[in-house]
Design an enzyme around this catalytic site. Structure first.
Site, PDB file in Angstrom:
ATOM      1  N   ASP A 216      43.899  45.306  32.100  1.00  0.00           N
ATOM      2  CA  ASP A 216      43.131  45.511  33.563  1.00  0.00           C
ATOM      3  C   ASP A 216      43.113  43.631  34.136  1.00  0.00           C
ATOM      4  O   ASP A 216      42.530  42.671  33.302  1.00  0.00           O
ATOM      5  CB  ASP A 216      42.015  45.875  33.258  1.00  0.00           C
ATOM      6  CG  ASP A 216      41.158  45.885  34.761  1.00  0.00           C
ATOM      7  OD1 ASP A 216      41.930  46.527  35.762  1.00  0.00           O
ATOM      8  OD2 ASP A 216      40.186  46.193  34.914  1.00  0.00           O
ATOM      9  N   GLU A 263      48.155  43.408  35.437  1.00  0.00           N
ATOM     10  CA  GLU A 263      47.891  43.974  36.528  1.00  0.00           C
ATOM     11  C   GLU A 263      47.683  42.661  37.256  1.00  0.00           C
ATOM     12  O   GLU A 263      46.496  41.972  37.159  1.00  0.00           O
ATOM     13  CB  GLU A 263      46.467  45.093  36.076  1.00  0.00           C
ATOM     14  CG  GLU A 263      46.196  45.688  37.252  1.00  0.00           C
ATOM     15  CD  GLU A 263      45.044  44.505  38.782  1.00  0.00           C
ATOM     16  OE1 GLU A 263      46.062  43.939  39.390  1.00  0.00           O
ATOM     17  OE2 GLU A 263      43.749  44.497  37.513  1.00  0.00           O
ATOM     18  N   ASP A 315      43.767  53.801  40.951  1.00  0.00           N
ATOM     19  CA  ASP A 315      43.033  53.583  42.156  1.00  0.00           C
ATOM     20  C   ASP A 315      43.910  53.556  43.837  1.00  0.00           C
ATOM     21  O   ASP A 315      42.652  53.459  44.976  1.00  0.00           O
ATOM     22  CB  ASP A 315      42.368  51.955  42.397  1.00  0.00           C
ATOM     23  CG  ASP A 315      41.421  52.047  41.041  1.00  0.00           C
ATOM     24  OD1 ASP A 315      40.954  52.379  41.093  1.00  0.00           O
ATOM     25  OD2 ASP A 315      41.353  50.766  40.340  1.00  0.00           O
TER      26      ASP A 315
END
Length: 416
Positions: A216, A263, A315
């Site tokens: 992430d 990411e 998201d």
């Protein structure tokens, strides 16, 4: 490949990205609420397996179990609100707590054992079916986490244990004042002195539960946005250098490879691209970001093979919800690109993701079920109402499987 959200003990609002441990699993998934701390008497194999588990995870397990037991004792209050001897981990206070909370510590230890045993069974079943697991590693930990309490020296904290600077992202088109996440930031200088031992152990542990890991906020490893503690918005922050290649070189030496996905969403600078490509890590491409600008890296005709292609992520709105909320000009642009009418646009975008040259394509379950915004997993910046969606029992049926198999066959995504 099956991608899952982080498996840790969920944080505020049920978020798996605010977990109370970077290592522990969420005990509520597999462990009964009133769990005994030890195997049944006479079960020698179970005792041996538990002993092996404790030994293999001694680097984090005891700290987590003591932390969880102390939080229960303090009515769930954050560790910064505990009495000073416990807050500062004075040896005599820790020893007394360990004695007083022996049963509770044993219960959490057994819960982690059960979590790992049951998750390992799921992973083994997936492997038998030829399915690998793509896990998720949040870059930051929550402040009220066992890792921060047990390793204060690794974070930017003052003598009282409070953060001196916290995480966020700078102002941009989507957020005029930036986003103030509030996680404590790492002391990368001190981590480097240990050969990044904590991060290496974290990746190694997560790779014992998954086959590949999504990192992430990858851009934070090149440079991260640091905001002075107490700021009302992220506007007062500034860029500071991350660990860069040194972290990934240490991880590669220790792990023997880097089965990682970066990411790399948001505003990505050249140093982030260089870091990702230096270690041959695939990046992420999201179709919902790919239609406003024909030169966007997310546009399907701009994808590269070192990509993992998504219709949307946790998201994003669901693809059906996203299409429904587009203005007329943008909606027509999407339909002109993928072909078809609005009622079939979700499947058209799934087909576009499969047909991409990206080495891997991932489609959220909500899109496979053609669900609208009511099934959205998370809305960034909104604290309540997230992370609650669950797939209905009738979601997994042969007709859907057959359609996906056929699509995988004609786009060359069936492994042989």
């Amino acid at each position: 490949m099956w991608q899952v959200l982080p498996l840790g003990p969920v944080g505020h609002g049920g978020s798996p990205y605010g977990a109370a441990s970077a290592f522990a699993g969420d005990e509520s998934w597999f462990a009964p609420a009133n769990h005994e701390g030890a195997p049944a008497s006479g079960d020698g194999a179970e005792w041996a397996a538990l002993d092996d588990f404790v030994e293999a995870n001694k680097g984090w397990l005891h700290d987590w179990c003591l932390f969880a037991a102390l939080k229960e004792k303090h009515g769930g209050r954050a560790w910064i609100e505990w009495d000073e001897p416990l807050r500062l981990r004075e040896p005599s206070a820790l020893k007394a707590a360990e004695q007083a909370l022996r049963g509770e510590i044993a219960r959490h230890r057994r819960a982690q054992f059960d979590f790992t045993k049951n998750w390992s069974a799921i992973r083994a079943s997936a492997e038998e079916l030829g399915i690998s697991l793509l896990g998720d590693v949040p870059i930051y930990t929550a402040f009220d986490a066992a890792d921060v309490w047990a390793h204060r020296e690794m974070f930017w904290l003052d003598d009282a244990g409070l953060p001196t600077k916290v995480s966020g992202v700078p102002p941009d088109y989507f957020a005029k004042t930036g986003q103030l996440w509030g996680n404590p930031l790492y002391r990368w200088d001190r981590m480097e002195e240990t050969g990044f031992a904590w991060w290496v152990a974290r990746l190694k542990h997560q790779l014992s539960l998954h086959d590949v890991l999504r990192l992430d906020h990858f851009r934070g490893f090149a440079a991260y946005w640091a905001v002075p503690a107490g700021s009302k918005t992220a506007e007062t922050g500034g860029w500071e250098p991350g660990p860069g290649a040194k972290l990934f070189e240490a991880a590669r030496r220790a792990l023997g490879g880097l089965p990682l996905v970066a990411e790399d969403l948001g505003t990505i600078t050249e140093d982030v691209v260089e870091l990702r490509t230096q270690f041959a890590l695939p990046g992420m491409r999201v179709l919902q970001f790919g239609f406003d600008d024909p030169l966007s890296d997310h546009a399907p005709h701009r994808h590269t093979t070192d990509s993992v292609v998504y219709t949307g992520t946790h998201d994003n709105d669901t693809t059906r919800g996203w299409i429904a909320n587009l203005d007329a000009w943008r909606k027509q642009r999407v339909l002109d690109y993928v072909g078809g009418a609005e009622e079939s646009a979700v499947w058209s975008l799934i087909r576009t993701a499969y047909a991409s040259v990206g080495d891997l394509s991932v489609v959220p379950m909500q899109d496979l079920l053609n669900l609208g915004s009511e099934a959205r997993m998370n809305t960034p910046g909104i604290a309540a109402g997230n992370w609650g969606w669950r797939a209905p029992d009738d979601a997994f049926h042969p007709e859907l499987a057959a359609s996906l198999k056929r699509l995988a066959e004609i786009t060359g995504r069936v492994l042989r």
